[in-house]
Scaffold this motif. Sequence first.
Motif, mmCIF file in Angstrom:
data_model
loop_
_atom_site.group_PDB
_atom_site.id
_atom_site.type_symbol
_atom_site.label_atom_id
_atom_site.label_comp_id
_atom_site.label_asym_id
_atom_site.label_seq_id
_atom_site.Cartn_x
_atom_site.Cartn_y
_atom_site.Cartn_z
ATOM 1 N N GLN A 65 0.938 -1.258 -0.073
ATOM 2 C CA GLN A 65 0.083 -0.023 0.424
ATOM 3 C C GLN A 65 0.893 1.474 -0.207
ATOM 4 O O GLN A 65 0.673 2.671 0.244
ATOM 5 N N ARG A 66 1.943 1.340 0.495
ATOM 6 C CA ARG A 66 2.871 2.170 0.217
ATOM 7 C C ARG A 66 3.472 2.712 -0.971
ATOM 8 O O ARG A 66 4.804 3.092 -0.729
ATOM 9 N N LEU A 67 2.954 2.628 -1.672
ATOM 10 C CA LEU A 67 3.706 3.572 -3.375
ATOM 11 C C LEU A 67 3.077 5.248 -2.596
ATOM 12 O O LEU A 67 2.797 5.649 -1.554
ATOM 13 N N ALA A 68 3.564 5.788 -3.448
ATOM 14 C CA ALA A 68 4.354 7.646 -3.285
ATOM 15 C C ALA A 68 2.493 7.842 -3.907
ATOM 16 O O ALA A 68 1.946 7.858 -4.950
ATOM 17 N N ARG A 69 2.228 7.903 -3.380
ATOM 18 C CA ARG A 69 0.426 9.101 -3.295
ATOM 19 C C ARG A 69 0.058 10.070 -1.984
ATOM 20 O O ARG A 69 0.819 10.391 -1.575
ATOM 21 N N SER A 70 -0.350 11.233 -3.098
ATOM 22 C CA SER A 70 -0.694 12.180 -2.223
ATOM 23 C C SER A 70 -2.298 11.708 -1.377
ATOM 24 O O SER A 70 -2.271 10.949 -1.655
ATOM 25 N N PRO A 71 -2.071 12.766 -0.074
ATOM 26 C CA PRO A 71 -3.105 12.708 0.580
ATOM 27 C C PRO A 71 -4.196 12.641 -0.356
ATOM 28 O O PRO A 71 -5.126 11.685 -0.013
ATOM 29 N N GLU A 72 -4.913 13.478 -1.403
ATOM 30 C CA GLU A 72 -6.075 13.090 -1.688
ATOM 31 C C GLU A 72 -6.000 11.718 -2.496
ATOM 32 O O GLU A 72 -7.397 10.736 -2.610
ATOM 33 N N PRO A 108 -3.584 -6.150 9.656
ATOM 34 C CA PRO A 108 -3.040 -5.488 8.651
ATOM 35 C C PRO A 108 -1.243 -6.348 8.991
ATOM 36 O O PRO A 108 -0.836 -6.291 10.668
ATOM 37 N N LEU A 109 -0.582 -6.864 8.238
ATOM 38 C CA LEU A 109 0.898 -7.239 9.308
ATOM 39 C C LEU A 109 1.688 -5.792 9.032
ATOM 40 O O LEU A 109 2.271 -4.890 7.446
ATOM 41 N N ASP A 110 3.163 -5.997 9.494
ATOM 42 C CA ASP A 110 3.912 -4.764 9.815
ATOM 43 C C ASP A 110 4.737 -5.338 8.473
ATOM 44 O O ASP A 110 5.286 -6.276 8.482
ATOM 45 N N ILE A 167 -4.379 8.908 -1.653
ATOM 46 C CA ILE A 167 -4.886 8.113 0.000
ATOM 47 C C ILE A 167 -6.252 8.043 0.762
ATOM 48 O O ILE A 167 -7.072 6.837 1.013
ATOM 49 N N GLN A 168 -6.080 9.342 0.605
ATOM 50 C CA GLN A 168 -8.538 9.495 1.244
ATOM 51 C C GLN A 168 -9.554 7.944 0.003
ATOM 52 O O GLN A 168 -10.416 7.496 0.398
ATOM 53 N N SER A 187 -8.180 5.500 -1.762
ATOM 54 C CA SER A 187 -7.621 4.291 -1.685
ATOM 55 C C SER A 187 -8.835 3.959 -0.348
ATOM 56 O O SER A 187 -9.382 3.170 -1.037
ATOM 57 N N MET A 188 -8.817 5.092 0.551
ATOM 58 C CA MET A 188 -9.508 4.276 1.383
ATOM 59 C C MET A 188 -10.697 4.181 1.858
ATOM 60 O O MET A 188 -11.879 3.111 2.259
#
Lengths: 443, 112
Positions: free
Chosen positions: B12-19, B47-49, B21-22, B24-25
């Motif tokens: 999930q840790r792609l470079a994404r803007s807050p918007e 979730p797993l770390d 991420i919103q 996707s959430m």
Amino acid sequence: MNVDEHLFRREAGRLTSALTRVFGVHNLALAEDVVQDAFCRALEIWPIRGVPDNPSAWLMTTARNRALDIVRRQRTANTFAPELGRMLDSEWTLAPVLDEILAADAIPDSMLRLMFSCCHPRLSESVRVALILNILCGFSVQEIAGAFASGHAAVEKRIVRGKKVLAESKHLFDTAVPADFSDRLPAVQRALYLLFNEGYHGASPVAAVRAELCNEAIRLSAVLLQHQLGGTPATYALAALMALTAARLPARTDASGNLVALFDQDRTLWDQTRLSEGMRLLELSASGAELTEYHIEAAMASVHALARRAEDTDWDAIISLYESLIAINPSPIVALNRAIAIAQRDGPDRGLAAIAAISNHERLASYPFYSAAVGELELRRGNRQRARSHFQTSLEKARNATERRFFEQRIAACDRPSAQPPDAAFLDASLEPCRMSDGEEDQ
Amino acid sequence: MSEFLFLFRGSQRLARSPEEIQKSMQKWVAWFRELNQKGVVKDPGNPLDASGKVVRGHGKDVHDGPYAEAKDLINGYVLIEAPTIDQAVELSKSCPILEDGGSVEVRPISKF
């Protein structure tokens, strides 16, 4: 379990501001990484565990823990905020200092410190605006480029340059020093004004994007108003101007996204809450001896707000406000708008005469609303051919798709045989929009 | 009724803007809500770390994570109830991770 609209964008600015006070302005990138990390954790955990009752607090706690971890691991190799001295070195002070800085009531001041830092004198106005949008409003380079209808590379260059200057400035701006605060305040007000104008007059073809820029400018102005030294009459006037103008946003574009001129707007769509907020702010701005451009523009917006119908507009008041504005800022664009107001009051002949009398009108050569104003008045005099050719000139100089569509409609109006409604289509273009052309050289 | 483990792979840790991420959430929240409304969630899982250790071989060698490329990393699981694997697979098809280049591995829990 719903997430507020724009929650992450809003929190990005708050968290980055707070973390920058801990890590130091030279570690802005580290603060941004920690924010990104907190957002990713939310994305992993909230869907499964449910969205927390207080999402902002959850994000802040997550960021705090990560920051604590980073300081502990890096404090020998990295130097953090010089403002904190050695407070981060010892476990006795580390967590209490962190918690004090990250507390909800400390955030507005942290945002101001970063906002004032973004308005560094070494940076051009367009860089300041881009930095504020990126760091304090959480817009990505891509999103800013979209909002300004500007190239990705150009925006990126501005932001990279801005961040470099920020990092080199070593210290965050200190909002506690009254003399420094007052020195930099006009630059901050100006950046917020440009940010707002980019929303209201801007290039983005998406009305929602432009409304968001206006909302951001209003939100940041509110933070500025909260500060003891920030709530000056000029800031109140700026906030009033924004509220009174933004009230017109719901009526400003039609269903297909075309601009609707001030005089054709359905005034029942104007946002009454914003109008009364604007009038309240305008009253609060009326103290002290200083009369700023914000005061005058806010007063003009209030004259429009008070006219229930376009034809009820108090043109005497508008014309005299334009004259006050010219006294402060002898810009040919302001003079053009005064001429348009004269045309509204005294008819197109007098308006055209006033346009012809603009002394430095050659500076308007590239301004598409100059020829549009002449075209509009010629159209009203019934000179369709002449009007058409002026609008054609405007079309050639249009700076974005919204403007192009608007001038195309005016050209089509010249070709229609029916009588023209007496509109002042161009009047809403009054304020000079923020120019962020790609060719601009940033010092 | 059988049980299936959904293993989510891909960062999930792609470079994404807050918007972004919103957005996707919102998709993830909507997907979990849909599963819950269908009553198929046996255990919402965790979730797993991304960090961790791998212990391997006779030598009991301990290695730090990550174990694989980001796209292969398991970052969470959910336990689902469904009559058949086909129906479980059908449920996984609306998982938002697929839009981000990730995958859902659907594994039946063995019964004795």
